[in-house]
Design an enzyme around this catalytic site. Sequence first.
Site, PDB file in Angstrom:
ATOM      1  N   GLY A  42     -11.938   6.722 -39.365  1.00 34.05           N
ATOM      2  CA  GLY A  42     -10.873   7.687 -39.076  1.00 34.05           C
ATOM      3  C   GLY A  42      -9.455   7.244 -39.358  1.00 34.05           C
ATOM      4  CD  GLU A  97      -9.326   4.383 -33.078  1.00 35.02           C
ATOM      5  OE1 GLU A  97      -9.367   4.595 -34.297  1.00 35.02           O
ATOM      6  OE2 GLU A  97     -10.336   4.228 -32.377  1.00 35.02           O
ATOM      7  CG  ASP A  98      -8.988   7.853 -35.766  1.00 31.26           C
ATOM      8  OD1 ASP A  98      -9.242   7.142 -34.772  1.00 31.26           O
ATOM      9  OD2 ASP A  98      -9.879   8.415 -36.417  1.00 31.26           O
ATOM     10  CG  ASP A 101     -12.113  11.688 -26.558  1.00 37.01           C
ATOM     11  OD1 ASP A 101     -11.706  12.082 -25.458  1.00 37.01           O
ATOM     12  OD2 ASP A 101     -13.051  12.243 -27.144  1.00 37.01           O
ATOM     13  CE  LYS A 129      -9.230  14.422 -28.487  1.00 38.22           C
ATOM     14  NZ  LYS A 129     -10.621  14.902 -28.572  1.00 38.22           N
ATOM     15  CG  PHE A 150     -13.492  17.629 -31.753  1.00 35.23           C
ATOM     16  CD1 PHE A 150     -14.033  16.489 -31.170  1.00 35.23           C
ATOM     17  CD2 PHE A 150     -13.542  17.767 -33.135  1.00 35.23           C
ATOM     18  CE1 PHE A 150     -14.616  15.509 -31.958  1.00 35.23           C
ATOM     19  CE2 PHE A 150     -14.124  16.792 -33.926  1.00 35.23           C
ATOM     20  CZ  PHE A 150     -14.666  15.665 -33.329  1.00 35.23           C
ATOM     21  NE  ARG A 163     -14.541  10.672 -42.259  1.00 35.10           N
ATOM     22  CZ  ARG A 163     -14.616  10.186 -41.026  1.00 35.10           C
ATOM     23  NH1 ARG A 163     -13.522  10.015 -40.309  1.00 35.10           N
ATOM     24  NH2 ARG A 163     -15.783   9.881 -40.499  1.00 35.10           N
TER      25      ARG A 163
HETATM   26  P1  IMP Z   1     -13.449   7.211 -27.535  1.00 39.49           P
HETATM   27  O1  IMP Z   1     -14.331   6.013 -27.507  1.00 39.49           O
HETATM   28  O2  IMP Z   1     -14.012   8.343 -26.708  1.00 39.49           O
HETATM   29  O3  IMP Z   1     -12.001   6.928 -27.169  1.00 39.49           O
HETATM   30  O4  IMP Z   1     -13.516   7.813 -28.968  1.00 39.49           O
HETATM   31  C1  IMP Z   1     -12.809   7.315 -29.992  1.00 39.49           C
HETATM   32  C2  IMP Z   1     -13.409   7.702 -31.321  1.00 39.49           C
HETATM   33  O5  IMP Z   1     -14.080   8.979 -31.258  1.00 39.49           O
HETATM   34  C3  IMP Z   1     -12.298   7.859 -32.293  1.00 39.49           C
HETATM   35  O6  IMP Z   1     -12.061   6.653 -32.970  1.00 39.49           O
HETATM   36  C4  IMP Z   1     -12.809   8.966 -33.204  1.00 39.49           C
HETATM   37  O7  IMP Z   1     -13.586   8.403 -34.231  1.00 39.49           O
HETATM   38  C5  IMP Z   1     -13.698   9.808 -32.316  1.00 39.49           C
HETATM   39  N1  IMP Z   1     -12.981  10.975 -31.761  1.00 39.49           N
HETATM   40  C6  IMP Z   1     -12.548  11.157 -30.491  1.00 39.49           C
HETATM   41  N2  IMP Z   1     -11.953  12.342 -30.331  1.00 39.49           N
HETATM   42  C7  IMP Z   1     -11.979  12.921 -31.550  1.00 39.49           C
HETATM   43  C8  IMP Z   1     -11.473  14.174 -32.060  1.00 39.49           C
HETATM   44  O8  IMP Z   1     -10.862  15.018 -31.374  1.00 39.49           O
HETATM   45  N3  IMP Z   1     -11.686  14.399 -33.381  1.00 39.49           N
HETATM   46  C9  IMP Z   1     -12.339  13.534 -34.192  1.00 39.49           C
HETATM   47  N4  IMP Z   1     -12.816  12.344 -33.768  1.00 39.49           N
HETATM   48  C10 IMP Z   1     -12.636  12.057 -32.456  1.00 39.49           C
HETATM   49 MG    MG Z   2     -12.259   6.436 -35.069  1.00 40.17          MG
END
Ligand code: IMP
Ligand code: MG
Length: 175
Positions: A42, A97-98, A101, A129, A150, A163
């Site tokens: 990402g 990081e992109d 979440d 988020k 999302f 993407r």
């Molecule tokens: P986390 O472990 O829940 O913080 O998720 C992080 C990863 O989930 C990110 O690096 C993204 O690859 C993916 N992700 C989380 N939220 C989104 C979203 O809204 N759109 C697309 N990818 C997401």
């Molecule tokens: Mg990611």
Amino acid sequence: MDRRPHVLIARDDIENTVVRLASEICADYQGRHPLLIGILKGSFVFLADLIRHLDLPLELDFVTLASYGSGRKSSGKVRAVQGLRTDIRGKDVLVIEDIVDTGLTISFLLDGLRRLKPASLRLCSLTDKPSCHRVPVSIDYLGFSLPDKFVIGYGLDFNEEFRYLPDICVLEESE
Ligand code: IMP
Ligand code: MG
């Protein structure tokens, strides 16, 4: 039912924010030679834009981490898919990081990196988020705080699609 990307953050706003983040990073890393670690897939668009605004000698490496299978909900389990090739001991490491979440992915990576004894370890994330965090995460350089939606585009995918979109979008359902 049709699903269409609807712009949440337009490309110009993204660009201004990338420039702002780059100038914060440049100011903090003056005289240093940081190692930027991009989290694939990402962050590749963000990282590519960011480094072209960084007037610093820097190195790059990448890791691939996955917590999401397909779909929109975090599985809560993070597995390392592909590790680092650089020895980070004693280096000033900046993780790119992109999106944060739940925070599980980034915490897993930061904990692993900390054990390798970098001189410093910081996090830059284009988006966050905050209402979705399940573990505490501190983001040193943050682009945008997002609502619990999302998002896709600017490197972010939904089932590996979208993407390439130049704006950050949400998928809206329309008849
Ligand atoms: P986390 O472990 O829940 O913080 O998720 C992080 C990863 O989930 C990110 O690096 C993204 O690859 C993916 N992700 C989380 N939220 C989104 C979203 O809204 N759109 C697309 N990818 C997401
Ligand atoms: Mg990611």
